[in-house]
Design a protein around this motif. Structure first.
Motif, PDB file in Angstrom:
ATOM      1  N   GLY A 239      12.998 -33.994   6.954  1.00  0.00           N
ATOM      2  CA  GLY A 239      12.398 -33.840   8.263  1.00  0.00           C
ATOM      3  C   GLY A 239      11.494 -32.630   8.372  1.00  0.00           C
ATOM      4  N   ILE A 240      10.934 -32.463   9.563  1.00  0.00           N
ATOM      5  CA  ILE A 240      10.014 -31.370   9.866  1.00  0.00           C
ATOM      6  C   ILE A 240      10.451 -30.714  11.170  1.00  0.00           C
ATOM      7  N   VAL A 241      10.488 -29.399  11.190  1.00  0.00           N
ATOM      8  CA  VAL A 241      10.761 -28.639  12.413  1.00  0.00           C
ATOM      9  C   VAL A 241       9.479 -27.927  12.818  1.00  0.00           C
TER      10      VAL A 241
ATOM     11  N   LYS B 253      20.540 -44.366   9.407  1.00  0.00           N
ATOM     12  CA  LYS B 253      20.748 -43.842   8.058  1.00  0.00           C
ATOM     13  C   LYS B 253      19.439 -43.778   7.275  1.00  0.00           C
ATOM     14  N   ASP B 254      19.288 -42.686   6.532  1.00  0.00           N
ATOM     15  CA  ASP B 254      18.128 -42.473   5.653  1.00  0.00           C
ATOM     16  C   ASP B 254      16.816 -42.342   6.419  1.00  0.00           C
ATOM     17  N   LYS B 255      16.888 -41.927   7.688  1.00  0.00           N
ATOM     18  CA  LYS B 255      15.686 -41.674   8.471  1.00  0.00           C
ATOM     19  C   LYS B 255      15.239 -40.224   8.274  1.00  0.00           C
ATOM     20  N   SER B 256      13.958 -39.985   8.521  1.00  0.00           N
ATOM     21  CA  SER B 256      13.425 -38.635   8.573  1.00  0.00           C
ATOM     22  C   SER B 256      13.158 -38.283  10.036  1.00  0.00           C
ATOM     23  N   TYR B 257      13.131 -36.984  10.365  1.00  0.00           N
ATOM     24  CA  TYR B 257      13.028 -36.570  11.762  1.00  0.00           C
ATOM     25  C   TYR B 257      11.934 -35.525  11.953  1.00  0.00           C
ATOM     26  N   LEU B 258      11.255 -35.643  13.081  1.00  0.00           N
ATOM     27  CA  LEU B 258      10.260 -34.661  13.486  1.00  0.00           C
ATOM     28  C   LEU B 258      10.791 -33.940  14.717  1.00  0.00           C
ATOM     29  N   PHE B 259      11.250 -32.711  14.534  1.00  0.00           N
ATOM     30  CA  PHE B 259      11.823 -31.922  15.623  1.00  0.00           C
ATOM     31  C   PHE B 259      10.706 -31.160  16.344  1.00  0.00           C
ATOM     32  N   LEU B 260      10.546 -31.442  17.621  1.00  0.00           N
ATOM     33  CA  LEU B 260       9.512 -30.798  18.425  1.00  0.00           C
ATOM     34  C   LEU B 260      10.152 -30.118  19.626  1.00  0.00           C
ATOM     35  N   GLY B 261       9.958 -28.808  19.753  1.00  0.00           N
ATOM     36  CA  GLY B 261      10.477 -28.085  20.905  1.00  0.00           C
ATOM     37  C   GLY B 261      11.978 -27.905  20.926  1.00  0.00           C
ATOM     38  N   VAL B 262      12.627 -28.018  19.774  1.00  0.00           N
ATOM     39  CA  VAL B 262      14.085 -27.871  19.695  1.00  0.00           C
ATOM     40  C   VAL B 262      14.424 -26.463  19.219  1.00  0.00           C
TER      41      VAL B 262
END
Length: 273
Positions: free
Chosen positions: A237-239, A207-216
């Motif tokens: 997050g960042i894509v 919960k309440d995490k941020s995400y770095l999407f790489l290659g999705v």
């Protein structure tokens, strides 16, 4: 998120890895690993294209192959794609091997992310589908550094004392369990929506995490749904994805989940950090 590297180290920013990170991976025999839906279909079908309807998404093609040739065939082919090849650890995984994130999500089905943590104790959660024993759609392991092997543990044993590697689409080790065909995804997503795809501890921890999407690739419904279920209650997050233009559905997903889009290759982005 001014200092992305520090956010990754602290565990506030969680890497979420997809097939696209294999785009620049060349195997010792000169071939490439699947890095998108089309190349995955070709790998599953011995280099042959399929009908336009089946080429839409690899899960659909895998379902057709499973119906014609059986479940063992599709599991064997998925494992063969990675087990039969020799390749250096792709750069994205090399980058995270130095950081060893406290929590990492890897939707690829090979063992590259396992090598990130091969010298430290860690937990690994792998997705599983179409099983009869209860509703849970995951298996939980702890890595023994002395024996260099994973041992199955109960879901109650998971905690944040060790790094957590989550492979929701399964893995070739320690057991060959893959979420690859339409039937797999339907089953997994159905139970995910019911709360049975993640161990109880992880539901709170994430919960309440941020995400770095790489290659999705978010251009197809399947992985947008997978990412949505896994990152419920996310902060932002960042894509990172190199595309001429995002589709309407991709833009909607990015906006709805408070994500920032960066138009770069994953390797280029990480090297810039």
């Amino acid at each position: 998120m001014d200092d992305i590297k520090e956010e990754l180290r602290s565990g506030n920013l969680v890497p979420f890895i997809g097939m696209g990170v294999f785009k620049n991976t060349i195997c010792e025999d000169g071939t490439t690993l699947p890095y998108d839906s089309d190349s995955m279909i070709l790998s599953l079908n011995n280099g042959r294209t399929m009908s336009a309807r089946l080429m839409y998404e690899y899960s659909r093609a895998a379902m057709s192959l499973e119906q014609r040739k059986g479940r063992e065939f599709i599991v064997g082919m998925t494992n063969h794609i990675y087990a039969s090849k020799k390749y250096d650890l792709p750069f994205v995984y090399q980058f995270f091997k130095e950081i060893k994130p406290r929590y990492m999500i890897d939707t690829n089905m090979d063992d590259s992310s396992c090598k990130i943590y091969e010298d430290v104790e860690h937990f690994m959660i792998t997705g599983v589908s179409r099983i009869m024993a209860g509703y849970d759609r995951f298996l939980l392991y702890k890595f023994d550094t002395a024996l260099k092997e994973y041992k199955r543990i109960a879901k109650e044993e998971l905690n944040d004392s060790l790094p957590i590697l989550f492979k929701p689409m399964g893995c070739m080790i320690p057991e060959k369990n893959f979420i690859v065909s339409d039937a797999d995804f339907v089953d997994w997503l159905t139970e995910a929506m019911g709360g049975y795809a993640l161990p109880p501890f992880l539901k709170e921890y994430k919960k309440d995490k941020s995400y770095l999407f790489l290659g999705v690739d978010f251009s197809r419904d399947t992985f947008r749904m997978v990412a949505h279920e896994i990152t419920l209650d996310l902060k932002e997050g960042i894509v990172v994805s190199k595309k001429d233009e995002l589709t309407k559905k991709e833009n909607k997903f990015v906006a709805a989940h408070n994500l920032k889009y960066i138009n770069e290759e994953s390797d280029t982005f990480l090297k810039g950090l």
